[in-house]
Enzyme design. Structure first.
Site, short mmCIF file in Angstrom:
data_model
loop_
_atom_site.label_atom_id
_atom_site.label_comp_id
_atom_site.label_asym_id
_atom_site.label_seq_id
_atom_site.Cartn_x
_atom_site.Cartn_y
_atom_site.Cartn_z
N PHE A 67 0.81 -1.23 0.00
CA PHE A 67 0.00 0.00 0.00
C PHE A 67 0.84 1.27 0.00
O PHE A 67 0.29 2.37 -0.15
CB PHE A 67 -0.87 0.05 1.27
CG PHE A 67 -1.95 -0.99 1.32
CD1 PHE A 67 -3.19 -0.75 0.75
CD2 PHE A 67 -1.73 -2.20 1.94
CE1 PHE A 67 -4.19 -1.72 0.80
CE2 PHE A 67 -2.71 -3.18 1.99
CZ PHE A 67 -3.95 -2.93 1.42
N TYR A 135 1.99 10.74 -10.97
CA TYR A 135 1.40 9.78 -10.02
C TYR A 135 0.79 8.60 -10.78
O TYR A 135 1.11 7.44 -10.51
CB TYR A 135 0.32 10.47 -9.16
CG TYR A 135 -0.53 9.48 -8.40
CD1 TYR A 135 0.02 8.74 -7.36
CD2 TYR A 135 -1.86 9.27 -8.74
CE1 TYR A 135 -0.75 7.81 -6.67
CE2 TYR A 135 -2.64 8.35 -8.06
CZ TYR A 135 -2.07 7.62 -7.02
OH TYR A 135 -2.84 6.69 -6.36
N PHE A 163 -10.91 3.53 -7.40
CA PHE A 163 -11.48 4.82 -7.79
C PHE A 163 -11.34 5.72 -6.54
O PHE A 163 -10.24 5.85 -6.04
CB PHE A 163 -12.87 4.63 -8.41
CG PHE A 163 -12.71 4.17 -9.87
CD1 PHE A 163 -12.09 2.96 -10.16
CD2 PHE A 163 -13.05 4.99 -10.93
CE1 PHE A 163 -11.84 2.57 -11.48
CE2 PHE A 163 -12.81 4.61 -12.25
CZ PHE A 163 -12.20 3.40 -12.52
N ASN A 164 -12.39 6.32 -6.02
CA ASN A 164 -12.15 7.25 -4.90
C ASN A 164 -12.36 6.57 -3.55
O ASN A 164 -13.49 6.44 -3.09
CB ASN A 164 -13.05 8.48 -5.04
CG ASN A 164 -12.53 9.41 -6.12
OD1 ASN A 164 -12.46 9.04 -7.30
ND2 ASN A 164 -12.13 10.60 -5.73
N PHE A 202 -14.00 22.91 -6.61
CA PHE A 202 -13.16 23.21 -7.78
C PHE A 202 -13.96 23.06 -9.07
O PHE A 202 -13.97 21.99 -9.67
CB PHE A 202 -11.96 22.27 -7.82
CG PHE A 202 -11.03 22.38 -6.63
CD1 PHE A 202 -10.67 23.63 -6.12
CD2 PHE A 202 -10.52 21.24 -6.03
CE1 PHE A 202 -9.80 23.71 -5.03
CE2 PHE A 202 -9.65 21.33 -4.95
CZ PHE A 202 -9.29 22.57 -4.44
N ARG A 215 -17.56 11.53 -9.27
CA ARG A 215 -16.59 10.50 -8.90
C ARG A 215 -17.31 9.27 -8.36
O ARG A 215 -18.46 9.34 -7.91
CB ARG A 215 -15.63 11.02 -7.80
CG ARG A 215 -14.69 12.13 -8.26
CD ARG A 215 -13.64 11.59 -9.22
NE ARG A 215 -12.71 12.63 -9.69
CZ ARG A 215 -12.94 13.41 -10.75
NH1 ARG A 215 -14.06 13.31 -11.46
NH2 ARG A 215 -12.04 14.30 -11.12
N ASP A 279 -8.33 17.52 -13.40
CA ASP A 279 -9.52 16.79 -12.92
C ASP A 279 -10.45 16.48 -14.09
O ASP A 279 -11.04 17.39 -14.67
CB ASP A 279 -10.30 17.66 -11.92
CG ASP A 279 -9.79 17.55 -10.50
OD1 ASP A 279 -9.09 16.57 -10.19
OD2 ASP A 279 -10.12 18.44 -9.70
N1 UFG Z 1 -12.63 18.55 -4.86
C1 UFG Z 1 -13.13 19.81 -4.57
N2 UFG Z 1 -12.61 20.47 -3.51
C2 UFG Z 1 -11.62 19.98 -2.71
C3 UFG Z 1 -11.11 18.69 -3.00
C4 UFG Z 1 -11.64 18.00 -4.08
O1 UFG Z 1 -14.02 20.30 -5.25
O2 UFG Z 1 -11.19 20.65 -1.77
C5 UFG Z 1 -13.20 17.79 -5.97
C6 UFG Z 1 -12.17 17.44 -7.03
O3 UFG Z 1 -12.07 18.46 -7.98
C7 UFG Z 1 -12.73 16.13 -7.56
C8 UFG Z 1 -13.49 15.51 -6.38
O4 UFG Z 1 -13.69 16.58 -5.46
O5 UFG Z 1 -13.65 16.40 -8.56
C9 UFG Z 1 -12.70 14.43 -5.69
O6 UFG Z 1 -11.40 14.92 -5.40
P1 UFG Z 1 -10.35 14.13 -4.49
O7 UFG Z 1 -9.13 14.99 -4.41
O8 UFG Z 1 -11.01 13.70 -3.22
O9 UFG Z 1 -10.05 12.83 -5.31
P2 UFG Z 1 -9.53 12.70 -6.82
O10 UFG Z 1 -10.69 12.24 -7.64
O11 UFG Z 1 -8.81 13.88 -7.30
O12 UFG Z 1 -8.36 11.65 -6.62
C10 UFG Z 1 -8.54 10.33 -6.25
C11 UFG Z 1 -7.35 9.89 -5.44
C12 UFG Z 1 -6.10 10.02 -6.23
C13 UFG Z 1 -6.25 9.31 -7.55
C14 UFG Z 1 -7.51 9.73 -8.25
C15 UFG Z 1 -7.76 8.92 -9.48
O13 UFG Z 1 -7.26 10.68 -4.28
O14 UFG Z 1 -5.04 9.46 -5.52
O15 UFG Z 1 -8.62 9.57 -7.39
O16 UFG Z 1 -7.67 7.60 -9.14
F1 UFG Z 1 -5.22 9.61 -8.36
#
Ligand code: UFG
Length: 320
Positions: A67, A135, A163-164, A202, A215, A279
Site C-alpha cells: 500500500f 502519479y 477509484f475514490n 473546484f 466520482r 480533474d
Molecule cells: N474537490 C473539490 N474540492 C476539494 C477537493 C476535491 O471540489 O477541496 C473535488 C475534485 O475536484 C474532484 C473531487 O472533489 O472532482 C474528488 O477529489 P479528491 O481529491 O477527493 O479525489 P480525486 O478524484 O482527485 O483523486 C482520487 C485519489 C487520487 C487518484 C484519483 C484517481 O485521491 O489518488 O482519485 O484515481 F489519483
C-alpha cells in the site's frame, strides 16, 4: 496465513490489517511510521534492500500487500522525482527482495489514474492506459513491471485500481488522516465540524448535470474485502490480473456536500472556485470483473454510509 502489509499504518493499509486480523491471519506491518501498539510492526523503508532481506530471512510470508506510496497528483507534477523514486524505484527494490526470498504473491494498490482522461464511462479494465500525471504514470509503470516479473520469475500479482477511496471503519476504530488533507470528503467534514471555515469546490462548469465533477466513491472497508479476496484468488493459483474497484455509481461534488449536510445536520460553507488542473469531469468504474472473478460484493455503496462512517471518525477525534 502469514502476510506482510507494506504501508499498513496508512489509511487503506490500516483497514486492511484490521480485516486480516479479524479473519484470523498473522500480520506483520512494514512502515516508516508506527502503527497501533498491539500490531507487529517493523520500521522499514522498502528502498532498503538489506532491511528487506533481513525481514524475509526472519519471517516466511505467504503473500505481500503493498500500500505504501505517495498519492498527491498535484505534488507529483511539481516533484516527479519523489514519485518515481518512491512509487517505482522503491517498489522495484521490494519486488527484487520478494524474488530473492521466493515469495510469489503480491496484491498491489493501483489507481484509476492509470486511465487518464476517460474515453468512455463506466471505465473497464480494457480502457486505454494514458495517465496524465507522474502519479498515474508511476502506478502504471509498476503494473507493467509486475507483468514482466510474472513472466520472468513467476511472481503472481493482483493490481487493484481504486477509484475514490472513502469512508472509515464502520466500528469507528480507524479513519482517514492525511497531512496535508486534499480529499473531498474529509475536507467537507472538517468544514462541518468547524476545523475548517469552508470547503472549496473546484469548478462549476463541467459537462455534468450540476456542473461539478462526478466520482465513484468506494468504501475503505469494501477495498479491504476486495484485497482479502484477491490474495485468496492468488493463493488458489489465480493468474495475475488487474481489477477496478468502484461501485459503478457516480456522485457529483455537490451531491457529496448535500449528503454531508444531511448526515451531519450542520451547515457547510462552500467557496466556489475555478477548476483544479487535471480533474476529469467524470470517473466511474465498471467493476464487473472484480465481482465475477473475485466474487467481490461491496457492502456500502450509498453516500450516506460512506459519509456517515467518515463523520463518526471526524467527530470521534476532534483533537486531530
Ligand atoms: N474537490 C473539490 N474540492 C476539494 C477537493 C476535491 O471540489 O477541496 C473535488 C475534485 O475536484 C474532484 C473531487 O472533489 O472532482 C474528488 O477529489 P479528491 O481529491 O477527493 O479525489 P480525486 O478524484 O482527485 O483523486 C482520487 C485519489 C487520487 C487518484 C484519483 C484517481 O485521491 O489518488 O482519485 O484515481 F489519483
Amino acid at each position: 496465513m502469514k502476510y506482510l502489509v507494506v504501508g499498513g499504518a496508512g489509511y487503506i493499509g490500516s483497514h486492511m490489517v484490521k480485516h486480516l486480523l479479524s479473519d484470523g491471519h498473522e500480520v506483520v506491518v512494514a512502515d516508516t511510521v508506527a502503527t497501533a501498539p498491539d500490531i507487529e510492526w517493523v520500521e522499514l523503508d522498502i528502498a532498503d534492500a538489506r532491511a528487506l532481506d533481513r525481514l524475509f530471512a526472519d519471517y516466511h510470508f505467504d503473500a505481500v500487500f503493498h500500500f505504501a506510496s505517495h498519492i498527491q497528483v498535484g505534488e507529483s507534477v511539481s516533484d516527479p522525482g519523489k514519485y518515481y523514486q518512491n512509487n517505482v524505484a522503491a517498489t522495484l527494490t521490494l519486488l527484487e527482495a520478494m524474488v530473492r526470498a521466493d515469495i510469489k504473491h503480491l496484491v498491489f494498490s493501483s489507481t484509476a489514474a492509470v486511465y487518464g482522461d476517460p474515453q468512455y464511462v463506466p471505465i473497464d479494465e480494457q480502457h486505454p492506459k494514458a495517465p496524465i500525471n507522474p502519479y498515474g504514470r508511476s502506478k502504471w509503470m509498476v503494473e507493467q513491471i509486475l507483468e514482466d516479473f510474472d513472466r520472468a520469475y513467476g511472481l503472481k500479482s493482483v493490481r487493484l485500481r481504486y477509484f475514490n477511496a472513502a469512508g472509515a471503519d464502520p466500528e469507528g476504530l480507524l479513519g482517514e488522516c492525511h497531512e496535508p488533507e486534499t480529499h473531498l470528503i474529509p475536507l467537507i467534514l472538517q468544514a462541518a465540524s468547524g476545523r475548517r471555515a469552508a470547503v472549496t469546490v473546484f469548478g462549476h462548469d463541467y459537462d455534468t448535470p450540476d456542473g461539478t465533477c462526478i466520482r465513484d466513491y468506494v468504501h475503505v472497508a469494501d477495498l479491504a474485502s476486495a484485497h482479502a479476496l484477491a490474495v485468496e484468488y492468488l493463493l488458489q493459483g489465480g493468474a495475475s490480473a488487474s481489477f477496478n474497484l468502484g461501485n459503478g455509481l457516480g456522485f457529483s461534488v455537490q451531491e457529496v456536500i448535500d449528503a454531508a449536510r444531511a448526515v451531519t445536520g450542520r451547515p457547510i460553507q462552500v467557496i466556489e472556485t475555478s477548476r483544479r488542473e487535471g480533474d476529469p469531469a467524470t470517473l466511474v468504474a465498471d467493476a464487473q470483473r472484480a465481482k465475477k472473478v473475485l466474487g467481490w460484493q461491496p457492502r456500502f455503496a450509498g453516500l450516506e454510509e460512506i459519509v456517515g462512517h467518515a463523520w463518526n471518525w471526524e467527530r470521534k477525534y476532534p483533537w486531530r
